[in-house]
Write a protein that holds these residues in place. Structure first.
Motif, short mmCIF file in Angstrom:
data_model
loop_
_atom_site.label_atom_id
_atom_site.label_comp_id
_atom_site.label_asym_id
_atom_site.label_seq_id
_atom_site.Cartn_x
_atom_site.Cartn_y
_atom_site.Cartn_z
N ALA A 68 0.81 -1.22 0.00
CA ALA A 68 0.00 0.00 0.00
C ALA A 68 0.85 1.27 0.00
CB ALA A 68 -0.94 -0.01 1.20
N ALA A 69 2.06 1.19 0.54
CA ALA A 69 2.95 2.35 0.57
C ALA A 69 3.75 2.49 -0.72
CB ALA A 69 3.89 2.25 1.76
N GLY A 70 3.57 1.55 -1.65
CA GLY A 70 4.28 1.60 -2.93
C GLY A 70 5.61 0.90 -2.94
N ALA A 71 5.97 0.22 -1.85
CA ALA A 71 7.26 -0.49 -1.81
C ALA A 71 7.14 -1.80 -2.59
CB ALA A 71 7.64 -0.79 -0.36
N ALA A 72 8.10 -2.01 -3.47
CA ALA A 72 8.11 -3.22 -4.31
C ALA A 72 9.07 -4.25 -3.73
CB ALA A 72 8.53 -2.87 -5.73
N ALA A 73 8.71 -5.52 -3.91
CA ALA A 73 9.56 -6.62 -3.46
C ALA A 73 9.33 -7.82 -4.36
CB ALA A 73 9.23 -6.98 -2.01
N LEU A 74 10.32 -8.69 -4.41
CA LEU A 74 10.18 -9.96 -5.10
C LEU A 74 9.74 -11.00 -4.10
CD1 LEU A 74 13.27 -10.16 -7.46
CD2 LEU A 74 10.88 -10.01 -8.11
N ARG A 75 8.75 -11.78 -4.46
CA ARG A 75 8.21 -12.82 -3.60
C ARG A 75 8.06 -14.10 -4.42
NH1 ARG A 75 9.26 -10.23 0.49
NH2 ARG A 75 7.96 -8.54 1.20
#
Length: 170
Positions: free
Chosen positions: A92-99
Protein backbone atom coordinates in the motif's frame (compact mmCIF):
# COMPACT_ATOMS: atom_id res chain seq x y z
CA UNK A 1 30.74 -20.63 16.27
CA UNK A 2 30.88 -17.98 18.93
CA UNK A 3 30.65 -14.33 17.83
CA UNK A 4 27.75 -15.29 15.55
CA UNK A 5 25.19 -12.61 14.82
CA UNK A 6 22.59 -13.65 12.27
CA UNK A 7 22.75 -12.17 8.81
CA UNK A 8 20.17 -9.46 8.08
CA UNK A 9 16.82 -10.07 6.40
CA UNK A 10 16.44 -13.01 4.08
CA UNK A 11 20.17 -13.72 4.20
CA UNK A 12 19.55 -15.38 7.59
CA UNK A 13 17.67 -18.15 5.74
CA UNK A 14 20.64 -18.71 3.43
CA UNK A 15 23.16 -18.56 6.28
CA UNK A 16 21.11 -21.08 8.28
CA UNK A 17 20.80 -23.41 5.28
CA UNK A 18 24.53 -23.35 4.50
CA UNK A 19 25.29 -23.96 8.17
CA UNK A 20 23.16 -27.11 8.36
CA UNK A 21 26.38 -28.99 7.59
CA UNK A 22 29.15 -28.93 10.17
CA UNK A 23 32.14 -29.58 7.90
CA UNK A 24 34.46 -30.35 10.81
CA UNK A 25 32.29 -33.09 12.35
CA UNK A 26 30.27 -34.12 9.29
CA UNK A 27 27.01 -33.59 11.20
CA UNK A 28 24.20 -32.66 8.81
CA UNK A 29 20.98 -31.19 10.24
CA UNK A 30 19.13 -31.93 6.98
CA UNK A 31 19.54 -35.60 7.83
CA UNK A 32 17.21 -35.19 10.81
CA UNK A 33 13.43 -34.67 10.88
CA UNK A 34 13.90 -31.52 12.99
CA UNK A 35 16.47 -30.09 10.58
CA UNK A 36 14.23 -30.73 7.58
CA UNK A 37 11.21 -29.23 9.37
CA UNK A 38 13.15 -26.02 10.01
CA UNK A 39 13.20 -25.47 6.23
CA UNK A 40 9.82 -26.99 5.41
CA UNK A 41 11.42 -29.94 3.64
CA UNK A 42 10.10 -33.44 3.17
CA UNK A 43 12.61 -36.28 3.10
CA UNK A 44 12.33 -36.52 -0.71
CA UNK A 45 13.31 -32.80 -0.97
CA UNK A 46 16.68 -33.34 0.70
CA UNK A 47 18.80 -34.21 -2.39
CA UNK A 48 17.77 -30.94 -4.10
CA UNK A 49 18.28 -29.01 -0.85
CA UNK A 50 21.80 -30.46 -0.54
CA UNK A 51 22.68 -29.29 -4.06
CA UNK A 52 21.24 -25.86 -3.30
CA UNK A 53 23.14 -25.67 0.00
CA UNK A 54 26.48 -26.49 -1.61
CA UNK A 55 25.87 -24.08 -4.51
CA UNK A 56 25.16 -21.37 -1.91
CA UNK A 57 28.35 -22.31 -0.03
CA UNK A 58 30.27 -21.99 -3.30
CA UNK A 59 28.83 -18.49 -3.80
CA UNK A 60 29.73 -17.57 -0.21
CA UNK A 61 33.27 -18.82 -0.76
CA UNK A 62 33.49 -16.70 -3.92
CA UNK A 63 32.30 -13.65 -1.95
CA UNK A 64 35.23 -14.21 0.40
CA UNK A 65 37.67 -14.61 -2.50
CA UNK A 66 38.12 -18.38 -2.14
CA UNK A 67 37.94 -21.08 -4.76
CA UNK A 68 35.58 -23.90 -3.88
CA UNK A 69 37.07 -27.36 -3.38
CA UNK A 70 36.14 -30.18 -5.72
CA UNK A 71 36.57 -28.55 -9.12
CA UNK A 72 33.00 -27.68 -10.08
CA UNK A 73 31.07 -30.72 -8.84
CA UNK A 74 28.23 -28.47 -7.65
CA UNK A 75 25.81 -27.08 -10.25
CA UNK A 76 26.00 -23.30 -10.61
CA UNK A 77 23.61 -21.43 -8.32
CA UNK A 78 21.96 -19.56 -11.20
CA UNK A 79 21.03 -22.88 -12.82
CA UNK A 80 19.44 -24.13 -9.59
CA UNK A 81 17.50 -20.89 -9.14
CA UNK A 82 16.25 -20.78 -12.74
CA UNK A 83 13.11 -22.72 -11.84
CA UNK A 84 12.25 -20.55 -8.81
CA UNK A 85 9.20 -18.56 -9.91
CA UNK A 86 9.16 -15.07 -8.41
CA UNK A 87 6.73 -12.20 -8.78
CA UNK A 88 6.87 -8.52 -7.96
CA UNK A 89 4.57 -7.38 -5.18
CA UNK A 90 3.77 -3.77 -4.32
CA UNK A 91 2.37 -2.86 -0.89
CA UNK A 92 0.00 0.00 0.00
CA UNK A 93 2.95 2.35 0.57
CA UNK A 94 4.28 1.60 -2.93
CA UNK A 95 7.26 -0.49 -1.81
CA UNK A 96 8.11 -3.22 -4.31
CA UNK A 97 9.56 -6.62 -3.46
CA UNK A 98 10.18 -9.96 -5.10
CA UNK A 99 8.21 -12.82 -3.60
CA UNK A 100 7.81 -16.50 -4.47
CA UNK A 101 5.02 -16.90 -7.04
CA UNK A 102 3.30 -19.74 -5.19
CA UNK A 103 2.28 -20.22 -1.59
CA UNK A 104 3.56 -22.03 0.30
CA UNK A 105 6.85 -21.23 -1.32
CA UNK A 106 9.45 -23.95 -1.75
CA UNK A 107 12.94 -23.54 -0.34
CA UNK A 108 14.49 -22.68 -3.71
CA UNK A 109 11.95 -19.89 -4.33
CA UNK A 110 12.49 -18.47 -0.83
CA UNK A 111 16.25 -18.52 -1.37
CA UNK A 112 15.88 -16.84 -4.77
CA UNK A 113 13.73 -14.08 -3.25
CA UNK A 114 16.24 -13.58 -0.44
CA UNK A 115 19.14 -13.32 -2.90
CA UNK A 116 17.23 -10.86 -5.09
CA UNK A 117 16.43 -8.68 -2.09
CA UNK A 118 19.99 -8.85 -0.76
CA UNK A 119 21.43 -8.06 -4.19
CA UNK A 120 19.15 -5.03 -4.44
CA UNK A 121 20.22 -3.65 -1.07
CA UNK A 122 23.92 -4.51 -1.53
CA UNK A 123 24.22 -7.11 1.24
CA UNK A 124 24.47 -10.31 -0.86
CA UNK A 125 28.26 -10.08 -1.31
CA UNK A 126 28.75 -9.77 2.47
CA UNK A 127 27.45 -13.30 3.07
CA UNK A 128 30.67 -15.31 3.01
CA UNK A 129 32.10 -18.69 3.96
CA UNK A 130 34.94 -19.17 6.41
CA UNK A 131 38.41 -19.54 4.91
CA UNK A 132 39.20 -22.52 7.18
CA UNK A 133 38.91 -25.71 5.11
CA UNK A 134 37.69 -27.65 8.14
CA UNK A 135 34.92 -25.10 8.80
CA UNK A 136 33.39 -23.38 5.72
CA UNK A 137 30.68 -21.92 8.01
CA UNK A 138 28.62 -19.14 6.43
CA UNK A 139 28.75 -15.76 8.17
CA UNK A 140 27.70 -12.20 7.46
CA UNK A 141 30.72 -9.89 7.17
CA UNK A 142 29.94 -6.80 9.24
CA UNK A 143 33.50 -5.44 9.12
CA UNK A 144 33.74 -1.88 7.77
CA UNK A 145 36.04 -2.86 4.90
CA UNK A 146 34.20 -6.13 4.15
CA UNK A 147 37.41 -8.14 4.30
CA UNK A 148 36.72 -10.58 7.12
CA UNK A 149 38.22 -14.03 6.41
CA UNK A 150 36.97 -16.28 9.19
CA UNK A 151 33.60 -16.96 10.78
CA UNK A 152 35.19 -16.44 14.20
CA UNK A 153 38.44 -14.68 14.92
CA UNK A 154 38.65 -16.44 18.29
CA UNK A 155 38.37 -19.93 16.77
CA UNK A 156 39.18 -20.25 13.06
CA UNK A 157 41.20 -17.03 12.86
CA UNK A 158 43.26 -17.97 15.92
CA UNK A 159 43.93 -21.46 14.51
CA UNK A 160 45.08 -20.03 11.17
CA UNK A 161 47.34 -17.47 12.81
CA UNK A 162 48.84 -20.14 15.06
CA UNK A 163 49.53 -22.39 12.04
CA UNK A 164 51.26 -19.47 10.27
CA UNK A 165 53.29 -18.69 13.38
CA UNK A 166 54.37 -22.31 13.80
CA UNK A 167 55.29 -22.61 10.12
CA UNK A 168 57.54 -19.54 10.40
CA UNK A 169 59.25 -20.93 13.51
CA UNK A 170 59.88 -24.35 11.95
Amino acid sequence: MNERVAAPGGLALIEDLVNTLDVETGSDALGTPEGRAAFGLAEQDVPDALLLREALRTACLAHAGHRPPGGGQVPPLDRLLADAPLRVTVDAAGAAALRPATEPAGLTARVAAAIASAAADGTWARLKACEAEDCRWAYYDRSPAGRRRWCSMSVCGARAKMRTYRAKRA
